[in-house]
Design a protein around this motif. Structure first.
Motif, short mmCIF file in Angstrom:
data_model
loop_
_atom_site.label_atom_id
_atom_site.label_comp_id
_atom_site.label_asym_id
_atom_site.label_seq_id
_atom_site.Cartn_x
_atom_site.Cartn_y
_atom_site.Cartn_z
N HIS A 10 13.04 26.47 59.14
CA HIS A 10 13.35 25.99 60.48
C HIS A 10 12.07 25.99 61.31
N ASN A 11 11.95 25.00 62.18
CA ASN A 11 10.65 24.77 62.82
C ASN A 11 10.16 25.98 63.61
N ASP A 12 11.08 26.76 64.17
CA ASP A 12 10.62 27.90 64.98
C ASP A 12 10.07 29.02 64.12
N HIS A 13 10.24 28.97 62.81
CA HIS A 13 9.66 29.97 61.92
C HIS A 13 8.39 29.48 61.23
N VAL A 14 8.11 28.19 61.31
CA VAL A 14 6.97 27.65 60.55
C VAL A 14 5.98 26.86 61.42
N ASN A 15 6.27 26.70 62.72
CA ASN A 15 5.44 25.76 63.47
C ASN A 15 3.99 26.22 63.65
N ALA A 16 3.72 27.51 63.55
CA ALA A 16 2.34 27.98 63.63
C ALA A 16 1.75 28.31 62.26
N ALA A 17 2.53 28.10 61.19
CA ALA A 17 2.10 28.55 59.87
C ALA A 17 0.86 27.82 59.35
N PRO A 18 0.81 26.48 59.39
CA PRO A 18 -0.39 25.83 58.86
C PRO A 18 -1.66 26.22 59.60
N ALA A 19 -1.59 26.29 60.92
CA ALA A 19 -2.78 26.66 61.69
C ALA A 19 -3.24 28.06 61.33
N LEU A 20 -2.28 28.98 61.18
CA LEU A 20 -2.65 30.35 60.85
C LEU A 20 -3.23 30.44 59.44
N ALA A 21 -2.63 29.73 58.50
CA ALA A 21 -3.15 29.73 57.14
C ALA A 21 -4.56 29.14 57.10
N ASP A 22 -4.77 28.07 57.82
CA ASP A 22 -6.09 27.43 57.83
C ASP A 22 -7.14 28.35 58.48
N ARG A 23 -6.75 29.05 59.53
CA ARG A 23 -7.70 29.90 60.24
C ARG A 23 -8.05 31.15 59.45
N THR A 24 -7.14 31.63 58.62
CA THR A 24 -7.37 32.87 57.89
C THR A 24 -7.76 32.64 56.44
N GLY A 25 -7.52 31.44 55.92
CA GLY A 25 -7.78 31.16 54.52
C GLY A 25 -6.74 31.71 53.58
N ALA A 26 -5.62 32.18 54.13
CA ALA A 26 -4.55 32.75 53.30
C ALA A 26 -3.62 31.67 52.80
N PRO A 27 -3.03 31.85 51.61
CA PRO A 27 -2.05 30.88 51.13
C PRO A 27 -0.76 30.93 51.93
N LEU A 28 -0.18 29.76 52.14
CA LEU A 28 1.07 29.62 52.88
C LEU A 28 2.20 29.47 51.86
N LEU A 29 3.19 30.37 51.91
CA LEU A 29 4.21 30.45 50.87
C LEU A 29 5.61 30.23 51.45
N LEU A 30 6.44 29.48 50.71
CA LEU A 30 7.79 29.11 51.13
C LEU A 30 8.62 28.91 49.87
N HIS A 31 9.93 29.08 49.96
CA HIS A 31 10.79 28.77 48.82
C HIS A 31 10.93 27.27 48.66
N LEU A 32 10.89 26.80 47.44
CA LEU A 32 10.92 25.36 47.15
C LEU A 32 12.17 24.68 47.71
N ASP A 33 13.29 25.37 47.75
CA ASP A 33 14.54 24.75 48.19
C ASP A 33 14.54 24.38 49.67
N ASP A 34 13.54 24.83 50.42
CA ASP A 34 13.44 24.47 51.84
C ASP A 34 12.41 23.38 52.09
N ARG A 35 11.98 22.70 51.04
CA ARG A 35 10.91 21.71 51.21
C ARG A 35 11.33 20.56 52.13
N LEU A 36 12.60 20.15 52.13
CA LEU A 36 13.02 19.05 52.99
C LEU A 36 12.99 19.45 54.46
N LEU A 37 13.43 20.67 54.75
CA LEU A 37 13.32 21.16 56.13
C LEU A 37 11.86 21.30 56.54
N TRP A 38 11.03 21.80 55.65
CA TRP A 38 9.60 21.94 55.95
C TRP A 38 9.00 20.59 56.33
N GLN A 39 9.34 19.56 55.59
CA GLN A 39 8.76 18.24 55.84
C GLN A 39 9.17 17.66 57.19
#
Length: 215
Positions: free
Chosen positions: A72-101
């Protein structure tokens, strides 16, 4: 926005504010962002709304992984920016890929979570529990050495997460809670995606009525 440090337990909570949007509606929400680890390295769970605020809480610690309990967007909306800033891998369950997109059509996660996968941080182990129902790929993260489980929006103080919107299913979330969460020790602290913490024992009695409805 507030921060409640609990570093003696290896867990810190940062509360950020923003909006949740799905099925044509938008709501104001406060989210719990969990930092798990020690003074040297952490895992960030559910980076919501404000990567700058979360980065302030991280400080100079190494981020081992950025983990989203669901997409859900309120749980992931800052995730890419945080992963990019820290260099850490961003992890999610595959079954939520449509919501992620729906939120990040041009940025895929760096890896996918699976049931019983183990993540290690600061000498502690977090076990991924696939707990669908709120979303198809919802997960909880059990940290037995810390006596806690991070449940995202699967289990709250007072009952199950919402299942009235797209991609959700009430009988499925009840099965997830019954089979994956209520089997944990009663004194396990439940740290959800919103609101106050609780324990497995405190929720077990009240949840029986929800389980009965889910049969």
């Amino acid at each position: 926005m507030t921060s409640e440090p609990n570093r003696h337990e290896g867990v810190e909570r940062v509360v950020t504010s923003g909006t949740f949007s799905l099925d044509g509606g938008t709501w104001e929400v406060d989210n719990n962002v969990w930092l798990v680890g020690d003074a040297h390295e952490i895992i960030v769970i559910d980076p919501a709304h404000d990567d700058e605020r979360i980065m302030d809480a991280i400080g100079d610690r190494r981020v081992v992984a950025v983990v989203c309990t669901h997409a859900h967007n309120d749980h992931v909306n800052a995730a890419p920016a945080l992963a990019d800033r820290t260099g850490a891998p961003l992890l999610l369950h595959l079954d939520d890929r449509l919501l992620w997109q729906q939120t990040h059509p041009d940025r895929a996660p760096d890896g996918y979570l699976s049931h019983n996968r183990r993540l290690t941080v600061a000498g502690a182990e977090l076990t991924v529990l696939h707990t669908p129902g709120h979303t198809p790929g919802a997960v909880s993260l059990h940290a037995p050495d810390m006596g806690t489980v991070f449940t995202g929006d699967t289990l709250f103080q007072g009952g199950p997460g919402a299942t009235g919107r797209s991609f959700s299913d009430f009988p499925t979330i009840i099965r997830s809670i019954r089979d994956q969460l209520l089997t944990l020790a009663p004194d396990t602290v439940v740290r959800p995606g919103h609101g106050a913490s609780t324990t497995i024992g405190a929720e077990s009695a009240d949840l029986q009525k929800w389980i009965d409805r889910g049969h």
